[in-house]
Design a protein around this motif. Structure first.
Motif, PDB file in Angstrom:
ATOM      1  N   MET A 159      44.399  29.755  68.285  1.00 14.32           N
ATOM      2  CA  MET A 159      44.650  30.543  67.087  1.00 14.32           C
ATOM      3  C   MET A 159      43.391  31.308  66.703  1.00 14.32           C
ATOM      4  SD  MET A 159      47.007  31.467  64.992  1.00 14.32           S
ATOM      5  CE  MET A 159      48.153  30.373  65.861  1.00 14.32           C
ATOM      6  N   LEU A 160      43.530  32.600  66.413  1.00 10.92           N
ATOM      7  CA  LEU A 160      42.384  33.448  66.098  1.00 10.92           C
ATOM      8  C   LEU A 160      42.260  33.742  64.607  1.00 10.92           C
ATOM      9  CD1 LEU A 160      42.673  35.951  69.093  1.00 10.92           C
ATOM     10  CD2 LEU A 160      41.251  33.898  68.924  1.00 10.92           C
ATOM     11  N   LYS A 161      43.316  34.226  63.996  1.00  8.43           N
ATOM     12  CA  LYS A 161      43.283  34.506  62.566  1.00  8.43           C
ATOM     13  C   LYS A 161      44.713  34.564  62.033  1.00  8.43           C
ATOM     14  CE  LYS A 161      42.834  39.508  63.430  1.00  8.43           C
ATOM     15  NZ  LYS A 161      42.034  40.730  63.159  1.00  8.43           N
ATOM     16  N   ALA A 162      44.850  34.293  60.727  1.00  6.46           N
ATOM     17  CA  ALA A 162      46.172  34.284  60.106  1.00  6.46           C
ATOM     18  C   ALA A 162      46.031  34.576  58.623  1.00  6.46           C
ATOM     19  CB  ALA A 162      46.852  32.931  60.317  1.00  6.46           C
ATOM     20  N   ARG A 163      47.075  35.154  58.049  1.00  4.89           N
ATOM     21  CA  ARG A 163      47.067  35.410  56.616  1.00  4.89           C
ATOM     22  C   ARG A 163      48.491  35.429  56.077  1.00  4.89           C
ATOM     23  NH1 ARG A 163      47.687  40.911  54.546  1.00  4.89           N
ATOM     24  NH2 ARG A 163      48.410  42.309  56.215  1.00  4.89           N
ATOM     25  N   THR A 164      48.628  35.217  54.770  1.00  7.33           N
ATOM     26  CA  THR A 164      49.911  35.324  54.081  1.00  7.33           C
ATOM     27  C   THR A 164      49.727  36.179  52.840  1.00  7.33           C
ATOM     28  OG1 THR A 164      49.517  33.346  52.742  1.00  7.33           O
ATOM     29  CG2 THR A 164      50.617  33.023  54.865  1.00  7.33           C
ATOM     30  N   TRP A 165      50.812  36.761  52.351  1.00  8.19           N
ATOM     31  CA  TRP A 165      50.783  37.507  51.100  1.00  8.19           C
ATOM     32  C   TRP A 165      52.186  37.472  50.481  1.00  8.19           C
ATOM     33  CZ3 TRP A 165      50.913  39.521  55.918  1.00  8.19           C
ATOM     34  CH2 TRP A 165      51.831  40.537  56.215  1.00  8.19           C
ATOM     35  N   PRO A 166      52.281  37.639  49.149  1.00  4.39           N
ATOM     36  CA  PRO A 166      53.560  37.420  48.472  1.00  4.39           C
ATOM     37  C   PRO A 166      54.452  38.653  48.404  1.00  4.39           C
ATOM     38  CG  PRO A 166      51.853  37.771  46.848  1.00  4.39           C
ATOM     39  CD  PRO A 166      51.167  37.797  48.193  1.00  4.39           C
ATOM     40  N   THR A 167      55.748  38.395  48.200  1.00  2.00           N
ATOM     41  CA  THR A 167      56.721  39.419  47.836  1.00  2.00           C
ATOM     42  C   THR A 167      57.094  39.194  46.378  1.00  2.00           C
ATOM     43  OG1 THR A 167      57.656  39.601  50.053  1.00  2.00           O
ATOM     44  CG2 THR A 167      59.055  40.303  48.223  1.00  2.00           C
ATOM     45  N   PRO A 168      56.915  40.187  45.500  1.00  2.00           N
ATOM     46  CA  PRO A 168      57.300  40.011  44.096  1.00  2.00           C
ATOM     47  C   PRO A 168      58.817  40.071  43.927  1.00  2.00           C
ATOM     48  CG  PRO A 168      56.424  42.225  44.443  1.00  2.00           C
ATOM     49  CD  PRO A 168      56.252  41.493  45.743  1.00  2.00           C
ATOM     50  N   ILE A 169      59.360  39.091  43.219  1.00  4.92           N
ATOM     51  CA  ILE A 169      60.798  39.024  42.961  1.00  4.92           C
ATOM     52  C   ILE A 169      60.997  38.977  41.450  1.00  4.92           C
ATOM     53  CG2 ILE A 169      62.940  37.731  43.322  1.00  4.92           C
ATOM     54  CD1 ILE A 169      61.837  38.836  45.916  1.00  4.92           C
ATOM     55  N   SER A 170      61.667  39.969  40.898  1.00  8.34           N
ATOM     56  CA  SER A 170      61.914  39.980  39.454  1.00  8.34           C
ATOM     57  C   SER A 170      63.006  38.979  39.104  1.00  8.34           C
ATOM     58  CB  SER A 170      62.331  41.378  38.999  1.00  8.34           C
ATOM     59  OG  SER A 170      63.627  41.701  39.489  1.00  8.34           O
ATOM     60  N   ALA A 171      63.075  38.647  37.821  1.00 16.67           N
ATOM     61  CA  ALA A 171      64.116  37.728  37.361  1.00 16.67           C
ATOM     62  C   ALA A 171      65.504  38.320  37.603  1.00 16.67           C
ATOM     63  CB  ALA A 171      63.913  37.416  35.879  1.00 16.67           C
ATOM     64  N   ALA A 172      65.641  39.640  37.450  1.00 15.05           N
ATOM     65  CA  ALA A 172      66.932  40.298  37.680  1.00 15.05           C
ATOM     66  C   ALA A 172      67.328  40.229  39.154  1.00 15.05           C
ATOM     67  CB  ALA A 172      66.857  41.750  37.213  1.00 15.05           C
ATOM     68  N   ASP A 173      66.358  40.463  40.043  1.00 13.02           N
ATOM     69  CA  ASP A 173      66.648  40.373  41.475  1.00 13.02           C
ATOM     70  C   ASP A 173      67.024  38.942  41.865  1.00 13.02           C
ATOM     71  OD1 ASP A 173      66.194  43.046  41.902  1.00 13.02           O
ATOM     72  OD2 ASP A 173      64.145  42.781  42.622  1.00 13.02           O
ATOM     73  N   TYR A 174      66.326  37.988  41.283  1.00 13.21           N
ATOM     74  CA  TYR A 174      66.627  36.585  41.582  1.00 13.21           C
ATOM     75  C   TYR A 174      68.053  36.241  41.184  1.00 13.21           C
ATOM     76  CZ  TYR A 174      66.046  31.498  41.794  1.00 13.21           C
ATOM     77  OH  TYR A 174      66.177  30.157  42.094  1.00 13.21           O
ATOM     78  N   LYS A 175      68.491  36.745  40.035  1.00 11.25           N
ATOM     79  CA  LYS A 175      69.861  36.495  39.590  1.00 11.25           C
ATOM     80  C   LYS A 175      70.867  37.157  40.525  1.00 11.25           C
ATOM     81  CE  LYS A 175      73.035  36.962  35.679  1.00 11.25           C
ATOM     82  NZ  LYS A 175      73.218  37.408  34.266  1.00 11.25           N
ATOM     83  N   THR A 176      70.567  38.393  40.958  1.00 12.28           N
ATOM     84  CA  THR A 176      71.450  39.083  41.891  1.00 12.28           C
ATOM     85  C   THR A 176      71.622  38.284  43.178  1.00 12.28           C
ATOM     86  OG1 THR A 176      70.821  41.264  41.040  1.00 12.28           O
ATOM     87  CG2 THR A 176      71.744  41.187  43.264  1.00 12.28           C
ATOM     88  N   SER A 177      70.531  37.707  43.645  1.00 14.31           N
ATOM     89  CA  SER A 177      70.536  36.997  44.920  1.00 14.31           C
ATOM     90  C   SER A 177      71.139  35.597  44.831  1.00 14.31           C
ATOM     91  CB  SER A 177      69.110  36.906  45.454  1.00 14.31           C
ATOM     92  OG  SER A 177      69.060  36.187  46.648  1.00 14.31           O
ATOM     93  N   THR A 178      70.889  34.908  43.708  1.00 10.58           N
ATOM     94  CA  THR A 178      71.284  33.497  43.614  1.00 10.58           C
ATOM     95  C   THR A 178      72.377  33.221  42.584  1.00 10.58           C
ATOM     96  OG1 THR A 178      69.642  32.981  41.912  1.00 10.58           O
ATOM     97  CG2 THR A 178      68.924  32.844  44.221  1.00 10.58           C
ATOM     98  N   GLY A 179      72.570  34.139  41.642  1.00 10.27           N
ATOM     99  CA  GLY A 179      73.505  33.902  40.558  1.00 10.27           C
ATOM    100  C   GLY A 179      72.934  33.065  39.432  1.00 10.27           C
ATOM    101  N   LEU A 180      71.655  32.719  39.514  1.00 13.78           N
ATOM    102  CA  LEU A 180      71.021  31.872  38.503  1.00 13.78           C
ATOM    103  C   LEU A 180      70.349  32.723  37.427  1.00 13.78           C
ATOM    104  CD1 LEU A 180      69.404  29.180  40.837  1.00 13.78           C
ATOM    105  CD2 LEU A 180      71.592  29.065  39.621  1.00 13.78           C
ATOM    106  N   ASP A 181      70.537  32.326  36.163  1.00 13.45           N
ATOM    107  CA  ASP A 181      70.034  33.101  35.031  1.00 13.45           C
ATOM    108  C   ASP A 181      68.576  32.828  34.704  1.00 13.45           C
ATOM    109  OD1 ASP A 181      72.416  34.516  34.359  1.00 13.45           O
ATOM    110  OD2 ASP A 181      73.245  32.660  33.545  1.00 13.45           O
ATOM    111  N   GLN A 182      68.020  31.743  35.214  1.00 17.04           N
ATOM    112  CA  GLN A 182      66.645  31.416  34.881  1.00 17.04           C
ATOM    113  C   GLN A 182      65.957  30.755  36.071  1.00 17.04           C
ATOM    114  OE1 GLN A 182      66.568  28.588  31.627  1.00 17.04           O
ATOM    115  NE2 GLN A 182      68.415  27.555  32.343  1.00 17.04           N
ATOM    116  N   TRP A 183      64.622  30.747  36.027  1.00 23.62           N
ATOM    117  CA  TRP A 183      63.859  30.149  37.112  1.00 23.62           C
ATOM    118  C   TRP A 183      64.026  28.625  37.096  1.00 23.62           C
ATOM    119  CZ3 TRP A 183      62.631  34.010  39.981  1.00 23.62           C
ATOM    120  CH2 TRP A 183      62.128  35.205  39.461  1.00 23.62           C
TER     121      TRP A 183
END
Length: 458
Positions: free
Chosen positions: A265-289
């Motif tokens: 292994m030489l090098k590795a990195r991670t970075w986030p994807t921002p997910i809004s509360a509205a997008d989360y509801k669209t994807s999961t049907g859940l109203d809150q985190w």
């Protein structure tokens, strides 16, 4: 060869077996029974999107009561009731706190435990299932943190000792453009030898872009709420990259049994994807985190999901880079994309899936500098003729300074259909009573690579 992994895998799979036979003997299985254990991902249903000869129609499902198993049942029912090519599965469902104990006590004769759900539970599930005497076919990833790597090593060793069939669902090996790329890379008169590349200019690059919100079976996919929790689902650096590392091994070193000592292994990195509360509801049907996600929600009420990762490593001295990005929703008319570069001493073989390709994967062949193009075209024609013995109708045409491969649409069957292809491969092993000798060792090397990337990203 019965004890392949005893010789090939010691405590940390420190060495491989270079002279293994092509297959390992197993006991043939005439009738198979499916056991779905805690099916929390739609892939658990996709393996049931077709009927299979020699497989009992009764499918036993053991799961905790809740929305995951309910969503699974709805999707299987949709397969059973669709107008074209309906399936005929009869799911016998048990839900209760003791679902795992009940599953492990079930009839093991010819039974295959199918796993696709919360990835943080998988290593315990497949290890306990194999200890109990079940065959296992698992969705990826099978390891999401380095501490789980020891469990997959133990499970593979036990599977070999018990003569059980143990595999992960590598659907991308059935994508026609990947199959074609592998065949062209194997044509040495065309491709030459595999270039080594450098860490800054790898000879192999594989990049995938995925989306949280997509259509499955023609309908919007509803993700479970936990899917966005990388402690349960796993970070992208150990998830979709499973496919990419698998393809690096499968294409660059076909038929070879690899070892962890081949990986650097030489090098590795991670970075986030921002997910809004509205997008989360669209994807999961859940109203809150949910509580388990609040640790990753920032002051602006946006989920910072650790959904992206990339790493560069060496495999047998060849420099390779894999990268996965996740966005919320694809632009209209697009979808998940894939880029794959394999660079030989004579030619490059590339898969692109961007705007110019209409977001459909397409294979290109490009001569390396200083090569005789006429000689390479003759070698390409020979390679395509050989490929046509299995996949008739594939052609090539000149484009720019190289060639574009023309693949008949009939081979573009889609991601969902690849699950039944993997299942047919696995069932074929069981029917014949054999499993490829390099499969388990190379599967372990794959997850070792991912574990090393996870550590390096820290």
């Amino acid at each position: 060869m019965k004890n392949l992994l005893i010789g090939c895998v010691v405590a940390a799979l420190a060495a491989g077996c270079s002279d293994c036979a092509k297959t390992v003997a197993r006991k043939p299985v005439s009738e198979v029974r499916f056991v779905e254990l805690d099916p929390g991902h739609f892939h658990a249903a996709l393996v049931l999107n077709r009927n299979y000869e020699g497989v009992a129609k009764d499918v036993r499902v053991f799961a905790p009561k809740g929305p995951d198993v309910e969503a699974h049942q709805k999707l299987v029912t949709a397969f059973n009731t669709r107008e074209k090519d309906p399936t005929s599965w009869n799911e016998i469902v048990y839900t209760g706190d003791d679902y795992l104990a009940k599953a492990l006590a079930a009839d093991k004769a010819g039974s295959v435990v199918v796993l696709a759900g919360k990835n943080n539970k998988k290593s315990d599930y497949y290890l306990e299932a194999i200890k109990a005497g079940f065959n296992v076919l698992s969705d990826k990833p099978m390891v999401i943190t380095p501490d789980a790597y020891a469990k997959i090593c133990e499970a593979a060793k036990l599977a070999d000792e018990k003569g059980l069939y143990f595999a992960d669902i590598m659907t991308e090996r059935n994508e026609i453009t990947t199959i074609l790329q592998r065949a062209l890379v194997a044509a040495k008169d065309l491709y030459g030898e595999q270039e080594k590349g450098t860490p800054d200019d790898p000879a192999i690059t594989k990049i995938s872009v995925h989306h949280f919100c997509k259509l499955v079976n023609g309908k919007p996919l509803q993700r479970p709420g936990w899917y966005y929790d990388t402690d349960q689902q796993g970070e992208a650096i150990v998830d979709v990259t499973t496919h990419l590392v698998d393809l690096v091994q499968w294409e660059a070193f076909p038929g070879q049994t690899l070892a962890t000592s081949d990986v650097k292994m030489l090098k590795a990195r991670t970075w986030p994807t921002p997910i809004s509360a509205a997008d989360y509801k669209t994807s999961t049907g859940l109203d809150q985190w949910p509580d388990f996600l609040k640790k990753d929600v920032d002051k602006d009420n946006v989920l910072q999901c650790k959904a992206n990762g990339e790493f560069t490593y060496q495999l047998k001295g060849v420099n390779a880079k894999v990268s996965v990005e996740w966005h919320f929703m694809p632009p209209a008319g697009t979808g998940d994309t894939h880029y794959s570069l394999m660079r030989g001493t004579k030619a490059e073989v590339i898969i692109r899936q961007g705007k110019d390709e209409g977001y459909k994967p397409r294979v290109y062949v490009k001569p390396r500098a200083g090569q005789d193009k006429a000689a390479l075209e003759k070698a390409l024609a020979a390679a395509v003729a050989a490929f046509n013995k299995t996949y008739p109708g594939v052609e090539f045409k000149a484009e720019g300074d190289g060639w574009t491969m023309v693949v008949p649409q009939k081979y573009e069957i889609g991601h969902e259909a690849h699950f039944s292809q993997v299942m047919n491969m696995y069932l074929g092993w069981m029917k014949k009573g054999e499993q490829p000798a390099d499969y388990l060792p190379n599967m372990l090397v794959k997850y070792y690579t991912l574990s090393e990337a996870w550590k390096a990203s820290r």
